[in-house]
Design a protein around this motif. Structure first.
Motif, PDB file in Angstrom:
ATOM      1  N   CYS A  93       0.861  -1.182   0.000  1.00  9.23           N
ATOM      2  CA  CYS A  93       0.000   0.000   0.000  1.00  9.23           C
ATOM      3  C   CYS A  93       0.898   1.232   0.000  1.00  9.23           C
ATOM      4  N   ASN A  94       0.481   2.322   0.654  1.00  8.72           N
ATOM      5  CA  ASN A  94       1.191   3.589   0.440  1.00  8.72           C
ATOM      6  C   ASN A  94       1.706   4.280   1.695  1.00  8.72           C
ATOM      7  N   SER A  95       1.324   3.808   2.879  1.00  5.69           N
ATOM      8  CA  SER A  95       1.714   4.502   4.108  1.00  5.69           C
ATOM      9  C   SER A  95       1.553   3.578   5.303  1.00  5.69           C
ATOM     10  N   PHE A 243      10.350   7.359  -0.570  1.00  3.48           N
ATOM     11  CA  PHE A 243       9.251   7.096  -1.490  1.00  3.48           C
ATOM     12  C   PHE A 243       8.062   6.618  -0.676  1.00  3.48           C
ATOM     13  N   PRO A 244       6.857   7.167  -0.905  1.00  3.56           N
ATOM     14  CA  PRO A 244       5.693   6.793  -0.087  1.00  3.56           C
ATOM     15  C   PRO A 244       5.236   5.362  -0.370  1.00  3.56           C
ATOM     16  N   VAL A 245       5.534   4.483   0.553  1.00  7.87           N
ATOM     17  CA  VAL A 245       5.192   3.074   0.381  1.00  7.87           C
ATOM     18  C   VAL A 245       4.960   2.439   1.750  1.00  7.87           C
ATOM     19  N   GLY A 246       4.029   1.518   1.803  1.00  8.21           N
ATOM     20  CA  GLY A 246       3.763   0.743   3.006  1.00  8.21           C
ATOM     21  C   GLY A 246       3.381  -0.661   2.600  1.00  8.21           C
ATOM     22  N   GLY A 247       3.176  -1.503   3.602  1.00 10.26           N
ATOM     23  CA  GLY A 247       2.764  -2.858   3.272  1.00 10.26           C
ATOM     24  C   GLY A 247       2.494  -3.680   4.512  1.00 10.26           C
TER      25      GLY A 247
END
Length: 374
Positions: A93-95, A243-247
Motif C-alpha cells: 500500500c502507500n503509508s 518514497f511513499p510506500v507501506g505494506g
C-alpha cells in the motif's frame, strides 16, 4: 496562506540532502538525526537509489494492479527471504496508516470479529480504525470513535485476557517498541504471552513495525528479538527511503481471495524499485550491523550526561529521557548546532531516528551539542 494550517513548522527550508545531512536555501548544513520521522533508512540521495529510481521511471513508473508486475513478485520473495519471515505473503500500500488499516480489516475478515485491543501510548496512524487504536483522543474524530477499541496498559496480560474472553476481539495490535509514544518496550514474557493469548482466543496478533522495521533496531523487525510469529506485520517509514510506500506481511494461515484488499497506487513499479534498492543497500553496506555498533557508542556517550534520566529504545530507534520538558533543548540543538532531532508524546523524551548510515562521529557531534546546551 492557502495551505491548511495543521503543522507547526520550524523556520528551516531544506532544498537538498546527502546521506546524513540536509542543506537549506542558504546552503547551511544540518545533521539529520531524525530522518524525517524515521523514513530515511539508507541515507538521503543514495547514489544507487537515485540511479535505480531514475532508470525505472524512464521505463514505466506506474500501472495499476490489474496487470502483471514482476517487480512486485520479485520484491515479495526478496523481502520474505531477507527478513526471515518464511512463507509470509506481501500486500503493498502507500503509508503506515494504510498498512495498519489493512491489517485490522484483514484480521476482521479472517475471524469475523470486530473489536480491537491496543495499548496505552501506542500510535498506529490517522485513518479510521488505525487512529481509533491510537492512544491520543485529540486526533480521534467522532466518526473514528465509532470503532470499538479497548486501550490497555502495556504489560497487563490479565486485562488483555479479560477482554479476549468476550470472544469479540478481531485483533491485538502492538508496537514492540513504541515510536511516537516515547520508545517504551515491555518484556519478552509479555509479548510472548500476548501472542499465546491471541492464539488461544482466535484473535489476530498484529505487530506494528511501521517505525521500527527495516533494520532500524538492529534486527530486521523489532519483534524478532522476542521470538514472535505475528499473524500480520505492518511496515512503512524506512521501507522506501522517502518514497511513499507501506505494506503488510501476512501469515500463510490467512487466506487470500479476489477483492479482499485493494489499492490503486500500492505496489507500483517505482515503489517496488525503491524498496528493493533499500533492501540491497541494507545488505550490501551491512547497515543492521552498523545500527548495533553506533547504538552501543550512543549508549556509552549517554553515560557522560548526568542529566539523562533514562536511555530508551535499541538500535537506531533511541530516546533520551530527562526530568524536564525537552522542547527548548531540542530547538537550541536545531538552531544553535544545526542538528535535527525528534520529540515524543512523552514531553521529556528527545528521539533519535537517523539514517542507518550514521557514524559514531555524528553521534559525537550530537553529544557535544547536548553538553554545550545542558
Amino acid at each position: 496562506m492557502s495551505l491548511f494550517d495543521v503543522y507547526p513548522l520550524f523556520d528551516v527550508t531544506p532544498v537538498r540532502a546527502q546521506d546524513v545531512y540536509v542543506y537549506d536555501h542558504d546552503d547551511v548544513e544540518y545533521l539529520d538525526l531524525y530522518g524525517g520521522h524515521a523514513v530515511i533508512s539508507i541515507g538521503h540521495s543514495h547514489p544507487e537509489y537515485v540511479n535505480n529510481i531514475s532508470e525505472q521511471v524512464s521505463k514505466i513508473g506506474f500501472y495499476s494492479n490489474a496487470v502483471q508486475n514482476p517487480l512486485q513478485e520479485a520484491l515479495a520473495q526478496r523481502l520474505v527471504d531477507f527478513s526471515g519471515c518464511k512463507d509470509y505473503q506481501l500486500f503493498m500500500c502507500n503509508s503506515g496508516a494504510e498498512a495498519n488499516e489493512n491489517a485490522l480489516k484483514l484480521a476482521s475478515f479472517h475471524n469475523r470479529k470486530h473489536k480491537v485491543i491496543a495499548f496505552k501510548n501506542g500510535f498506529h496512524g490517522r485513518t479510521s480504525a488505525a487512529v481509533a487504536a491510537t492512544d491520543n483522543a485529540k486526533i480521534i474524530a467522532p466518526l473514528n470513535a465509532q470503532q470499538e477499541v479497548e486501550i490497555i496498559e502495556l504489560g497487563d496480560l490479565e486485562a488483555v485476557e479479560k477482554a479476549l474472553d468476550k470472544n469479540n476481539v478481531c485483533a491485538v495490535i502492538v508496537e514492540c517498541i513504541q515510536g511516537v509514544g516515547g520508545l517504551d518496550e515491555d518484556t519478552t514474557v509479555f509479548y510472548q504471552g500476548l501472542q499465546a493469548l491471541c492464539r488461544q482466543y482466535n484473535t489476530s496478533f498484529i505487530a506494528d513495525e511501521v517505525q521500527s522495521g527495516f533494520g532500524r533496531t538492529g534486527n530486521f523487525f523489532a519483534f524478532q528479538k522476542h521470538g514472535l510469529e505475528p499473524d500480520i506485520i505492518s511496515m512503512a517509514k524506512g521501507m522506501g527511503n522517502g518514497f511513499p510506500v507501506g505494506g503488510i506481511l501476512i501469515h500463510p494461515q490467512i487466506k487470500a481471495s479476489y477483492g479482499l484488499l485493494g489499492t490503486t497506487f500500492g505496489g507500483n513499479h517505482l515503489a517496488c524499485t525503491a524498496v528493493s534498492t533499500v533492501l540491497n543497500v541494507i545488505e550490501k553496506e551491512q547497515l543492521m550491523d552498523n545500527a548495533k555498533a553506533v547504538s552501543a557508542h550512543f549508549l556509552k556517550r549517554a553515560q557522560e550526561l548526568p542529566q539523562v534520566k533514562n536511555v530508551k529504545g535499541r538500535g537506531l530507534m533511541l530516546g533520551l529521557e530527562f526530568d524536564f520538558p525537552i522542547a527548548t533543548l531540542r530547538k537550541n540543538i536545531l538552531f544553535n548546532h544545526h542538528i535535527f532531532t525528534g520529540s515524543a508524546k512523552n514531553p521529556n523524551v528527545i528521539r533519535i531516528l537517523p539514517p542507518l548510515t550514521i557514524k559514531e562521529s555524528h553521534i559525537d557531534l550530537f553529544f557535544d551539542a547536548l553538553k554545550a546546551e545542558l
